[in-house]
Design a protein around this motif. Structure first.
Motif, mmCIF file in Angstrom:
data_model
loop_
_atom_site.group_PDB
_atom_site.id
_atom_site.type_symbol
_atom_site.label_atom_id
_atom_site.label_comp_id
_atom_site.label_asym_id
_atom_site.label_seq_id
_atom_site.Cartn_x
_atom_site.Cartn_y
_atom_site.Cartn_z
ATOM 1 N N LEU A 179 0.983 -1.330 -0.070
ATOM 2 C CA LEU A 179 0.336 -0.032 0.027
ATOM 3 C C LEU A 179 1.215 1.169 -0.039
ATOM 4 O O LEU A 179 1.635 1.350 0.928
ATOM 5 C CB LEU A 179 -0.613 -0.256 1.232
ATOM 6 N N ASN A 180 0.745 2.676 -1.168
ATOM 7 C CA ASN A 180 1.281 3.314 -1.045
ATOM 8 C C ASN A 180 1.017 4.372 -1.149
ATOM 9 O O ASN A 180 1.118 4.761 -2.370
ATOM 10 C CB ASN A 180 2.823 3.406 -1.952
ATOM 11 N N SER A 181 0.174 5.435 -0.688
ATOM 12 C CA SER A 181 -0.901 6.369 -0.640
ATOM 13 C C SER A 181 -0.142 7.742 -0.173
ATOM 14 O O SER A 181 -0.389 8.315 -0.204
ATOM 15 C CB SER A 181 -2.596 6.007 -0.500
ATOM 16 N N SER A 182 0.895 8.180 0.591
ATOM 17 C CA SER A 182 1.876 8.955 0.708
ATOM 18 C C SER A 182 1.075 9.266 2.032
ATOM 19 O O SER A 182 0.874 10.520 2.034
ATOM 20 C CB SER A 182 2.026 9.535 -0.376
ATOM 21 N N LEU A 189 1.922 7.764 5.352
ATOM 22 C CA LEU A 189 2.572 8.664 5.449
ATOM 23 C C LEU A 189 4.110 8.772 5.729
ATOM 24 O O LEU A 189 4.650 9.409 4.640
ATOM 25 C CB LEU A 189 2.127 9.968 6.368
ATOM 26 N N ASP A 190 4.619 7.532 6.123
ATOM 27 C CA ASP A 190 6.240 7.331 6.522
ATOM 28 C C ASP A 190 7.020 6.184 5.688
ATOM 29 O O ASP A 190 7.800 5.938 5.862
ATOM 30 C CB ASP A 190 6.100 6.346 8.130
ATOM 31 N N GLY A 191 5.359 5.633 4.557
ATOM 32 C CA GLY A 191 6.893 4.654 3.976
ATOM 33 C C GLY A 191 5.392 3.773 3.352
ATOM 34 O O GLY A 191 3.840 3.531 4.311
ATOM 35 N N PRO A 192 5.446 3.034 2.620
ATOM 36 C CA PRO A 192 4.730 1.974 2.394
ATOM 37 C C PRO A 192 3.735 1.267 2.918
ATOM 38 O O PRO A 192 4.716 0.379 4.388
ATOM 39 C CB PRO A 192 5.232 0.896 0.913
ATOM 40 N N ILE A 193 3.175 0.334 3.257
ATOM 41 C CA ILE A 193 2.647 -0.620 4.372
ATOM 42 C C ILE A 193 2.233 -1.930 3.089
ATOM 43 O O ILE A 193 2.276 -2.138 2.045
ATOM 44 C CB ILE A 193 1.037 -0.253 4.948
ATOM 45 N N ARG A 286 -1.253 5.212 13.823
ATOM 46 C CA ARG A 286 -0.501 6.063 13.174
ATOM 47 C C ARG A 286 -1.445 7.713 12.662
ATOM 48 O O ARG A 286 -1.161 8.304 11.772
ATOM 49 C CB ARG A 286 -0.232 5.128 11.975
ATOM 50 N N ASP A 287 -2.852 7.180 13.039
ATOM 51 C CA ASP A 287 -3.777 8.406 12.280
ATOM 52 C C ASP A 287 -4.209 9.128 13.201
ATOM 53 O O ASP A 287 -5.113 8.494 14.504
ATOM 54 C CB ASP A 287 -4.843 7.242 12.173
ATOM 55 N N VAL A 288 -2.959 10.395 12.972
ATOM 56 C CA VAL A 288 -3.297 11.093 14.845
ATOM 57 C C VAL A 288 -3.896 12.469 13.921
ATOM 58 O O VAL A 288 -3.067 12.787 12.874
ATOM 59 C CB VAL A 288 -1.540 10.862 15.243
#
Length: 457
Positions: A179-182, A189-193, A286-288
């Protein structure tokens, strides 16, 4: 496609690319612009086996969230706190001067919106293009998505070896998501999952009673690195009756499961009416997000803003139905896990006189049905432990989140169909069919649950 020898062995490559522009309606409305998708598959096979692998790659291009575009064009002109402050000040002054509510509202809007960007003007268009090119959800609306899916599977049919006993097949698959949506869709946000799944299966099929009875059994084991492994056995019986073998009866039992999707696990997206937060354990922190507080909230907390992590939606929230009913209750949201199903089916297909009849009936029982549940998160206080969270409700210092979980509801689905066809004067085909489908669960006992099945009775 290439066959290097004079037999059935084949090497095949298939490549597909697609581009396009459209409007997509999901949680919000999205402008899909200059979207690009490609898939490449390589396969080797013959009559007894295949091995294949493929990659799917996408690029969102110049796509954007149209609702967020509108919001951030307004914010580019004037931030929310300034707009609401000017509106409130003008409204209060107007009412003190004797204006009624409607008059005060009109004056307050006029005051707060003086100088607002007007669609069709160069200034508006410049702001809009800047917002659409900005992937920061606080200031822009651009969707960045360069996600990939890698998949491989293989199957070997041993029938040419074991046909005297039974037909046997063995196979497996492997899949990796990247997953890579930036950070514009997922919390990456910190890199692909990345995460992977693997599965293996076997099937055996045996014919008995002069080939009139066919027994098929299979079992599959699947393991995602995020969940425990799942066994899914299946069995079916098929029997052909009649001197001319015109009547075919079948009965089957299948177990199945459905892993949560990438969105169920890793989304982190504000769609206006709610903030969507996937429930993978590593996703919750991660969602803050920072939220402004009301004047009363600032007095209660001594701060102008509140910082909320997605974990609060699952651990510190109220159910929507209880808040609407005026008796707030804590929401108990479990992290999502695979959905399971048991399915029973019977069927018949045959010829009676000049009529072909095809009929079937099924019954499905679901466990841990994957569902969404909206909750209300207070921006301060601990739900159930003190009155501060209730004060947040009273002050409007709350935020709606959409969670991804499993319902406790017993969900069942059942139905059937029957079709009859015939020929008239050997030239006209005449057919009629009827289908019944019913979804069954106790809505009254589960007021916040929706199955999202697009299957009306």
């Amino acid at each position: 496609q290439y066959r290097p020898w004079e037999n059935d062995f084949e090497i095949a490559y298939v490549g597909k690319v697609g581009v396009g522009n459209t409007i997509f309606q999901g949680g919000q409305r999205y402008e899909i612009k200059n979207f690009f998708l490609q898939q490449h598959k390589l396969e080797i096979k013959n009559d007894n086996f295949f091995v294949r692998g493929y990659v799917t790659d996408e690029d969102a291009g110049d796509s954007n969230n149209m609702g967020l575009s509108a919001i951030n064009v307004n914010r580019a002109w004037k931030d929310d706190l300034t707009w609401f402050g000017q509106y409130a000040g003008a409204y209060i002054q107007s009412t003190l001067a004797g204006a009624d509510s409607d008059q005060a509202h009109a004056i307050a809007r006029q005051t707060a919106e003086t100088g607002r960007l007007i669609p069709g003007t160069p200034e508006f268009q410049t702001a809009l293009e800047r917002v659409k090119a900005d992937p920061n959800v606080n200031t822009g609306s651009k969707l960045q998505d360069e996600t990939q899916l890698y998949h491989a599977d293989a199957n070997y049919n041993f029938s040419h070896i074991t046909s005297d006993f039974a037909d046997i097949q063995l196979g497996g698959s492997y899949r990796t998501y990247r997953l890579n949506s930036s950070g514009t869709i997922f919390t990456d946000l910190d890199g692909p999952i990345t995460y992977s799944e693997v599965g293996v299966y076997s099937q055996i099929q045996k014919k008995l009673a002069d080939d009139r009875l066919k027994v098929t059994g299979s079992i599959r084991f699947d393991k995602s690195e995020l969940f425990e492994g799942q066994f899914t056995p299946r069995i079916s019986l098929g029997y052909t009756a009649g001197a001319d073998r015109n009547h075919n009866f079948r009965v089957s039992y299948q177990s199945a499961f459905r892993n949560p999707t990438t969105q169920d696990l890793f989304i982190g997206l504000d769609i206006g009416r709610a903030i969507l937060v996937g429930s993978a354990p590593e996703n919750l922190d991660r969602d803050v997000r920072d939220f402004p507080l009301s004047g009363n909230g600032q007095q209660a907390t001594g701060s102008s803003t509140a910082t909320i992590a997605g974990r609060a939606a699952y651990e510190n929230s109220f159910t929507v139905s209880s808040v609407l009913a005026g008796a707030p209750e804590k929401a108990n949201i479990n992290l999502v896990k695979p959905e399971e199903a048991n399915v029973y089916e019977v069927g018949y297909r045959g010829k009676i006189f000049n009529f072909i009849i095809d009929a079937n009936a099924y019954y499905s029982q679901y466990t841990n049905f994957i569902s969404n549940e909206n909750v209300i998160v207070p921006l301060y206080g601990t739900v159930g432990d003190n009155s501060l969270s209730l004060l947040a409700l009273q002050n409007g210092d709350v935020e709606v989140y959409q969670t991804y979980t499993n319902s406790d509801a017993d969900v069942n689905a059942f139905g059937g169909s029957i079709g009859v066809s015939t020929k008239i004067m050997k030239k006209i085909n005449l057919g009629v069919n009827y289908t019944y489908a019913k979804q069954d669960f106790d809505q009254a006992a589960n007021p916040d649950f929706r199955t999202n099945f697009n299957t009306p009775q």
